[in-house]
Scaffold this motif. Sequence first.
Motif, PDB file in Angstrom:
ATOM      1  N   SER A  47       1.023  -1.203   0.199  1.00  0.00           N
ATOM      2  CA  SER A  47      -0.042   0.122  -0.151  1.00  0.00           C
ATOM      3  C   SER A  47       0.938   1.127  -0.028  1.00  0.00           C
ATOM      4  CB  SER A  47      -1.062  -0.094   1.132  1.00  0.00           C
ATOM      5  OG  SER A  47      -0.347   0.149   2.377  1.00  0.00           O
ATOM      6  N   ARG A  48       1.976   1.344   0.815  1.00  0.00           N
ATOM      7  CA  ARG A  48       2.755   2.441   0.619  1.00  0.00           C
ATOM      8  C   ARG A  48       3.391   2.469  -0.712  1.00  0.00           C
ATOM      9  NH1 ARG A  48       6.406   1.192   6.236  1.00  0.00           N
ATOM     10  NH2 ARG A  48       4.554   0.845   7.310  1.00  0.00           N
ATOM     11  N   ALA A  49       3.742   1.514  -1.398  1.00  0.00           N
ATOM     12  CA  ALA A  49       4.407   1.574  -2.850  1.00  0.00           C
ATOM     13  C   ALA A  49       3.103   2.284  -3.716  1.00  0.00           C
ATOM     14  CB  ALA A  49       4.930   0.329  -3.341  1.00  0.00           C
ATOM     15  N   LEU A  50       1.964   1.723  -3.593  1.00  0.00           N
ATOM     16  CA  LEU A  50       0.921   2.347  -4.498  1.00  0.00           C
ATOM     17  C   LEU A  50       0.969   3.651  -4.350  1.00  0.00           C
ATOM     18  CD1 LEU A  50      -1.856  -0.183  -4.025  1.00  0.00           C
ATOM     19  CD2 LEU A  50      -0.660   0.219  -6.092  1.00  0.00           C
ATOM     20  N   LEU A  51       1.447   4.347  -3.227  1.00  0.00           N
ATOM     21  CA  LEU A  51       1.275   5.798  -2.900  1.00  0.00           C
ATOM     22  C   LEU A  51       2.271   6.487  -4.040  1.00  0.00           C
ATOM     23  CD1 LEU A  51       1.048   6.321   0.919  1.00  0.00           C
ATOM     24  CD2 LEU A  51      -1.030   6.625  -1.073  1.00  0.00           C
ATOM     25  N   LEU A  52       3.425   5.710  -4.273  1.00  0.00           N
ATOM     26  CA  LEU A  52       4.288   6.228  -5.315  1.00  0.00           C
ATOM     27  C   LEU A  52       4.082   6.063  -6.862  1.00  0.00           C
ATOM     28  CD1 LEU A  52       7.441   5.637  -3.030  1.00  0.00           C
ATOM     29  CD2 LEU A  52       6.133   7.879  -3.307  1.00  0.00           C
ATOM     30  N   CYS A  53       3.121   5.279  -7.032  1.00  0.00           N
ATOM     31  CA  CYS A  53       2.959   5.022  -8.395  1.00  0.00           C
ATOM     32  C   CYS A  53       2.234   6.376  -9.191  1.00  0.00           C
ATOM     33  CB  CYS A  53       1.857   3.601  -8.531  1.00  0.00           C
ATOM     34  SG  CYS A  53       2.586   2.098  -7.933  1.00  0.00           S
ATOM     35  N   GLY A  54       2.840   6.174 -10.255  1.00  0.00           N
ATOM     36  CA  GLY A  54       2.499   7.427 -11.239  1.00  0.00           C
ATOM     37  C   GLY A  54       3.430   8.393 -11.005  1.00  0.00           C
ATOM     38  N   TYR A  55       4.493   8.528 -10.121  1.00  0.00           N
ATOM     39  CA  TYR A  55       5.290   9.634 -10.215  1.00  0.00           C
ATOM     40  C   TYR A  55       6.607   9.094 -10.927  1.00  0.00           C
ATOM     41  CZ  TYR A  55       2.822  11.616  -6.453  1.00  0.00           C
ATOM     42  OH  TYR A  55       1.614  12.338  -5.531  1.00  0.00           O
ATOM     43  N   SER A  56       7.277  10.225 -11.633  1.00  0.00           N
ATOM     44  CA  SER A  56       8.389   9.921 -12.192  1.00  0.00           C
ATOM     45  C   SER A  56       9.507   9.402 -11.138  1.00  0.00           C
ATOM     46  CB  SER A  56       8.880  11.059 -12.928  1.00  0.00           C
ATOM     47  OG  SER A  56       9.256  12.135 -12.207  1.00  0.00           O
ATOM     48  N   PRO A  57      10.613   8.871 -11.839  1.00  0.00           N
ATOM     49  CA  PRO A  57      11.613   8.168 -10.724  1.00  0.00           C
ATOM     50  C   PRO A  57      12.201   9.432 -10.099  1.00  0.00           C
ATOM     51  CG  PRO A  57      11.574   6.866 -12.893  1.00  0.00           C
ATOM     52  CD  PRO A  57      10.705   8.125 -12.952  1.00  0.00           C
ATOM     53  N   ASP A  58      12.479  10.444 -10.960  1.00  0.00           N
ATOM     54  CA  ASP A  58      13.136  11.701 -10.165  1.00  0.00           C
ATOM     55  C   ASP A  58      12.340  12.163  -9.123  1.00  0.00           C
ATOM     56  OD1 ASP A  58      15.074  11.722 -12.051  1.00  0.00           O
ATOM     57  OD2 ASP A  58      14.405  13.356 -13.173  1.00  0.00           O
ATOM     58  N   ILE A  59      11.099  12.258  -9.183  1.00  0.00           N
ATOM     59  CA  ILE A  59      10.297  12.575  -7.948  1.00  0.00           C
ATOM     60  C   ILE A  59      10.229  11.422  -6.713  1.00  0.00           C
ATOM     61  CG2 ILE A  59       7.680  13.136  -7.101  1.00  0.00           C
ATOM     62  CD1 ILE A  59       7.480  14.383  -9.949  1.00  0.00           C
ATOM     63  N   ILE A  60      10.294  10.267  -7.155  1.00  0.00           N
ATOM     64  CA  ILE A  60      10.222   9.163  -6.177  1.00  0.00           C
ATOM     65  C   ILE A  60      11.640   9.202  -5.502  1.00  0.00           C
ATOM     66  CG2 ILE A  60      10.487   6.760  -5.807  1.00  0.00           C
ATOM     67  CD1 ILE A  60       8.391   6.615  -8.035  1.00  0.00           C
ATOM     68  N   MET A  61      12.619   9.816  -6.242  1.00  0.00           N
ATOM     69  CA  MET A  61      14.270   9.726  -5.443  1.00  0.00           C
ATOM     70  C   MET A  61      14.013  10.898  -4.799  1.00  0.00           C
ATOM     71  SD  MET A  61      15.812   7.187  -6.369  1.00  0.00           S
ATOM     72  CE  MET A  61      17.506   7.580  -5.954  1.00  0.00           C
ATOM     73  N   GLU A  62      13.334  11.991  -5.169  1.00  0.00           N
ATOM     74  CA  GLU A  62      13.310  13.286  -4.200  1.00  0.00           C
ATOM     75  C   GLU A  62      12.459  12.911  -2.942  1.00  0.00           C
ATOM     76  OE1 GLU A  62      11.699  17.700  -4.318  1.00  0.00           O
ATOM     77  OE2 GLU A  62      12.404  16.802  -6.547  1.00  0.00           O
ATOM     78  N   ILE A  63      11.641  12.261  -2.948  1.00  0.00           N
ATOM     79  CA  ILE A  63      10.753  11.776  -2.054  1.00  0.00           C
ATOM     80  C   ILE A  63      11.464  10.914  -0.992  1.00  0.00           C
ATOM     81  CG2 ILE A  63       8.763  10.350  -1.297  1.00  0.00           C
ATOM     82  CD1 ILE A  63       7.278  11.480  -3.724  1.00  0.00           C
ATOM     83  N   ALA A  64      12.428   9.902  -1.641  1.00  0.00           N
ATOM     84  CA  ALA A  64      13.197   8.893  -0.909  1.00  0.00           C
ATOM     85  C   ALA A  64      14.333   9.638  -0.113  1.00  0.00           C
ATOM     86  CB  ALA A  64      13.743   7.983  -1.823  1.00  0.00           C
ATOM     87  N   ASN A  65      14.787  10.729  -0.839  1.00  0.00           N
ATOM     88  CA  ASN A  65      15.692  11.570  -0.346  1.00  0.00           C
ATOM     89  C   ASN A  65      15.354  12.357   1.002  1.00  0.00           C
ATOM     90  OD1 ASN A  65      18.624  12.745  -0.008  1.00  0.00           O
ATOM     91  ND2 ASN A  65      17.745  14.641  -1.215  1.00  0.00           N
ATOM     92  N   SER A  66      14.054  12.973   0.749  1.00  0.00           N
ATOM     93  CA  SER A  66      13.332  13.490   1.956  1.00  0.00           C
ATOM     94  C   SER A  66      13.056  12.452   3.030  1.00  0.00           C
ATOM     95  CB  SER A  66      12.048  14.293   1.461  1.00  0.00           C
ATOM     96  OG  SER A  66      12.266  15.243   0.644  1.00  0.00           O
ATOM     97  N   ALA A  67      12.822  11.380   2.831  1.00  0.00           N
ATOM     98  CA  ALA A  67      12.658  10.373   3.700  1.00  0.00           C
ATOM     99  C   ALA A  67      13.796   9.829   4.639  1.00  0.00           C
ATOM    100  CB  ALA A  67      11.888   9.230   3.309  1.00  0.00           C
TER     101      ALA A  67
END
Length: 189
Positions: free
Chosen positions: A78-98
């Motif tokens: 369910s956590r992964a589904l929240l990231l679906c649809g975002y580009s890898p750059d945005i996902i990496m930015e989110i991961a960096n913030s986390a």
Amino acid sequence: MSSASVQPRDQLVCNARDCFQKIDHIAWITRCSHVFCEQHGQDVKLRQAVSTSCPACGARIHDDFGIVERSLSDSVHSRALLLCGYSPDIIMEIANSAITFWNFQKQQVCVNLERKVQYYKETLSKFKQDMALAKNDAELKIHRLEQQLESCLARNKELSETPGRETRGEHHRKAEQQARKRKMDDFLL
């Protein structure tokens, strides 16, 4: 062990002063990267209506995203589904913030531990001072009692060596002898 399981050392800890409760299910996270347990987070959220500040650092919490509630027990899927649809750059930015958030939380734990260590050092120092004073007081009392004992022993010796003066024990013994003699005399009469 699945990647979703959380090791005890990786648990979040409430940043409220003197709480430090481990957070298992619900976390309240502020824009300033502080995290609170359910109780403290709800308190902050309720006070947010009157424009409150973060209890940990004092930063103003004034909009809907100033503090947010997060469920930590959601499945990885369910956590992964929240990231679906975002580009890898945005996902990496989110991961960096986390990751930055987690690093900050580890620093908070260190700061809290250092504060506790300092508190315990100060408490120990005060305890040592108090014990040193108590020891000195006890030694002074012992010294006074020893002096009183010596004085009493000297007076006792003086009384026992004085000619013509009876000690209490001798006086008691003579009184008993006289009482026995009176009884004998009374018996003979």
